[in-house]
Design an enzyme around this catalytic site. Structure first.
Site, short mmCIF file in Angstrom:
data_model
loop_
_atom_site.label_atom_id
_atom_site.label_comp_id
_atom_site.label_asym_id
_atom_site.label_seq_id
_atom_site.Cartn_x
_atom_site.Cartn_y
_atom_site.Cartn_z
N ASP A 17 42.89 -36.67 54.05
CA ASP A 17 44.00 -35.85 53.55
C ASP A 17 43.69 -35.30 52.16
O ASP A 17 42.96 -35.92 51.39
CB ASP A 17 45.28 -36.71 53.53
CG ASP A 17 46.54 -35.86 53.51
OD1 ASP A 17 46.46 -34.64 53.70
OD2 ASP A 17 47.62 -36.44 53.29
N GLY A 20 44.07 -29.27 51.25
CA GLY A 20 44.88 -28.16 50.75
C GLY A 20 45.09 -28.26 49.24
O GLY A 20 44.93 -27.27 48.51
N ARG A 21 45.40 -29.48 48.78
CA ARG A 21 45.62 -29.66 47.33
C ARG A 21 44.33 -29.46 46.55
O ARG A 21 44.33 -28.92 45.45
CB ARG A 21 46.21 -31.05 47.07
CG ARG A 21 47.72 -31.09 47.25
CD ARG A 21 48.22 -32.48 47.43
NE ARG A 21 47.93 -32.98 48.77
CZ ARG A 21 48.04 -34.25 49.13
NH1 ARG A 21 48.41 -35.15 48.26
NH2 ARG A 21 47.79 -34.60 50.38
N TRP A 22 43.23 -29.88 47.12
CA TRP A 22 41.93 -29.69 46.47
C TRP A 22 41.70 -28.20 46.22
O TRP A 22 41.29 -27.79 45.12
CB TRP A 22 40.82 -30.26 47.36
CG TRP A 22 39.45 -30.20 46.77
CD1 TRP A 22 38.82 -31.19 46.05
CD2 TRP A 22 38.52 -29.11 46.85
NE1 TRP A 22 37.57 -30.77 45.67
CE2 TRP A 22 37.36 -29.51 46.15
CE3 TRP A 22 38.55 -27.84 47.43
CZ2 TRP A 22 36.24 -28.68 46.03
CZ3 TRP A 22 37.44 -27.01 47.31
CH2 TRP A 22 36.31 -27.44 46.60
N HIS A 34 39.38 -27.04 53.48
CA HIS A 34 38.94 -27.56 54.79
C HIS A 34 37.43 -27.45 54.93
O HIS A 34 36.78 -28.34 55.48
CB HIS A 34 39.65 -26.82 55.92
CG HIS A 34 41.15 -27.02 55.94
ND1 HIS A 34 41.71 -28.26 55.80
CD2 HIS A 34 42.18 -26.15 56.04
CE1 HIS A 34 43.05 -28.15 55.84
NE2 HIS A 34 43.35 -26.87 55.97
N ASN A 65 50.14 -30.96 63.45
CA ASN A 65 49.46 -29.92 62.67
C ASN A 65 49.55 -28.53 63.31
O ASN A 65 49.29 -27.52 62.65
CB ASN A 65 48.00 -30.30 62.40
CG ASN A 65 47.82 -31.41 61.38
OD1 ASN A 65 46.88 -32.20 61.46
ND2 ASN A 65 48.70 -31.48 60.39
N ARG A 185 43.43 -44.00 53.70
CA ARG A 185 44.02 -42.66 53.58
C ARG A 185 43.72 -42.14 52.19
O ARG A 185 43.98 -42.80 51.19
CB ARG A 185 45.52 -42.66 53.82
CG ARG A 185 46.09 -41.23 53.76
CD ARG A 185 47.51 -41.11 54.25
NE ARG A 185 47.88 -39.69 54.35
CZ ARG A 185 48.73 -39.19 55.20
NH1 ARG A 185 49.31 -39.98 56.08
NH2 ARG A 185 49.02 -37.90 55.22
N GLU A 204 43.60 -53.61 57.92
CA GLU A 204 43.85 -53.58 56.47
C GLU A 204 43.98 -52.11 56.07
O GLU A 204 43.26 -51.25 56.60
CB GLU A 204 42.67 -54.22 55.72
CG GLU A 204 42.52 -55.70 56.01
CD GLU A 204 43.71 -56.51 55.55
OE1 GLU A 204 44.28 -56.22 54.48
OE2 GLU A 204 44.10 -57.45 56.28
C1 IPE Z 1 47.66 -36.24 58.62
O1 IPE Z 1 47.67 -35.42 57.52
C2 IPE Z 1 46.86 -35.62 59.72
C3 IPE Z 1 45.43 -35.50 59.49
C4 IPE Z 1 44.78 -36.00 58.47
C5 IPE Z 1 44.73 -34.80 60.51
P1 IPE Z 1 48.90 -34.42 57.24
O2 IPE Z 1 48.62 -33.78 55.95
O3 IPE Z 1 49.11 -33.54 58.41
O4 IPE Z 1 50.11 -35.45 57.16
P2 IPE Z 1 51.56 -35.30 56.52
O5 IPE Z 1 52.21 -34.12 57.16
O6 IPE Z 1 51.37 -35.08 55.06
O7 IPE Z 1 52.23 -36.59 56.82
C1 IPE Z 2 43.91 -32.73 55.59
O1 IPE Z 2 44.17 -31.99 54.46
C2 IPE Z 2 43.36 -31.89 56.72
C3 IPE Z 2 44.26 -31.75 57.86
C4 IPE Z 2 45.41 -32.33 58.03
C5 IPE Z 2 43.81 -30.86 58.93
P1 IPE Z 2 45.55 -31.21 54.29
O2 IPE Z 2 45.38 -29.83 54.80
O3 IPE Z 2 46.67 -31.97 54.89
O4 IPE Z 2 45.68 -31.18 52.71
P2 IPE Z 2 47.02 -31.29 51.86
O5 IPE Z 2 47.73 -32.54 52.30
O6 IPE Z 2 47.82 -30.05 52.14
O7 IPE Z 2 46.53 -31.36 50.45
MG MG Z 3 48.00 -33.33 54.14
#
Ligand code: IPE
Ligand code: IPE
Ligand code: MG
Length: 248
Positions: A17, A20-22, A34, A65, A185, A204
């Site tokens: 996870d 997007g923030r990165w 991504h 997603n 995570r 764990e």
């Molecule tokens: C969880 O991440 C799903 C994957 C890592 C593929 P999300 O970014 O989709 O989760 P939420 O929506 O923040 O819980």
């Molecule tokens: C995880 O990164 C990748 C997927 C869920 C596909 P995110 O896309 O959820 O990144 P954030 O949470 O928006 O930063």
């Molecule tokens: Mg995310």
């Protein structure tokens, strides 16, 4: 760092996870995050094996997603297909078995084709397995398992009276996989997001603030070292788990 005698988690599962923030932190489009995330997948796949892990499951796309903007979903699917095509030779050369969990039959045909090919061409490898959770969600997994189990009961292949976790769990996507020992995570979020709910019953958990594109082999090693400091009791007491002192 872990000592050679350290207890290495055999199955590590990661909720990747923070892509997007990165990207946002750098003023880049989410898809750039991504793209960098895919680089981390590559690094971590081999880092885990170097550290003695036997199975690595990466949560790459959840059932939920699909609710993201269409262009992001499309870009993720494109990236997945590209990654699979690019990695196949490496998997074969480095003897990585590849498999998936999730409703892959709902993914674009091009992705499905690559998934079938990668799974087929690596199925003979036994030392190390990379599992991608794709269009995965524990709730749909449970529904699919319940349906398959009910069908087996109706066909006389299972007896309802004999139901147990051992029999029912054979209908999960993970039927022939060991349960995860360690779930990591990234990105600081502390939730499960529908990932391996049943299988992680006694795993764990480690939550790290590191965003997935920044996650390194050292971060994985640190997580494993943390895992090693924990005592997994599985319902028993600490005293029961310690070997009895040698009597004179
Ligand atoms: C969880 O991440 C799903 C994957 C890592 C593929 P999300 O970014 O989709 O989760 P939420 O929506 O923040 O819980
Ligand atoms: C995880 O990164 C990748 C997927 C869920 C596909 P995110 O896309 O959820 O990144 P954030 O949470 O928006 O930063
Ligand atoms: Mg995310």
């Amino acid at each position: 760092m872990s000592s050679p005698a350290a207890n290495i988690p055999q199955h590590v599962a990661i909720i990747m996870d923070g892509n997007g923030r990165w990207a946002k932190q750098r003023g880049l489009p989410r898809i750039e995050g991504h793209r960098r995330g895919v680089e981390t997948v590559r690094t971590v796949t081999f880092a885990a094996r170097d550290l003695g892990v036997r199975m690595l499951t990466l949560y790459a796309f959840s059932n939920e997603n699909w609710k993201r903007p269409q262009d992001e979903v499309g870009a993720l699917m494109g990236l997945l297909e590209f990654y699979l095509k690019k990695e196949l030779d490496t998997f074969v050369r480095d003897r990585v078995r590849f498999r998936t969990v999730g409703r892959t039959d709902e993914l674009p045909e091009g992705v499905q084709k690559q998934l079938r090919r990668t799974t087929e061409e690596t199925k003979c490898f036994t030392d190390y397995t990379l599992v991608l959770a794709l269009n995965y969600g524990s709730r749909t997994e449970m529904v699919d398992a319940a349906r398959a189990y009910a069908a087996a009961v109706a066909a006389g292949k299972e007896k309802l009276n004999d139901s147990s976790w051992a029999t029912f769990s054979r209908y999960l996507y993970t039927a022939d996989m060991p349960e995860p020992d360690l779930v990591i995570r990234t990105s600081g979020e502390m939730r499960i997001s529908n990932f391996l709910l049943l299988q992680a019953a006694y795993a764990e958990f480690i939550f790290t603030p590191v965003l997935w594109p920044d996650f390194t082999k050292a971060d994985l090693a640190a997580a494993i070292a943390d895992y090693n400091r924990r005592e997994r009791r599985f319902g028993q007491t600490s005293e029961q788990l310690k070997p009895a002192p040698a009597s004179k």
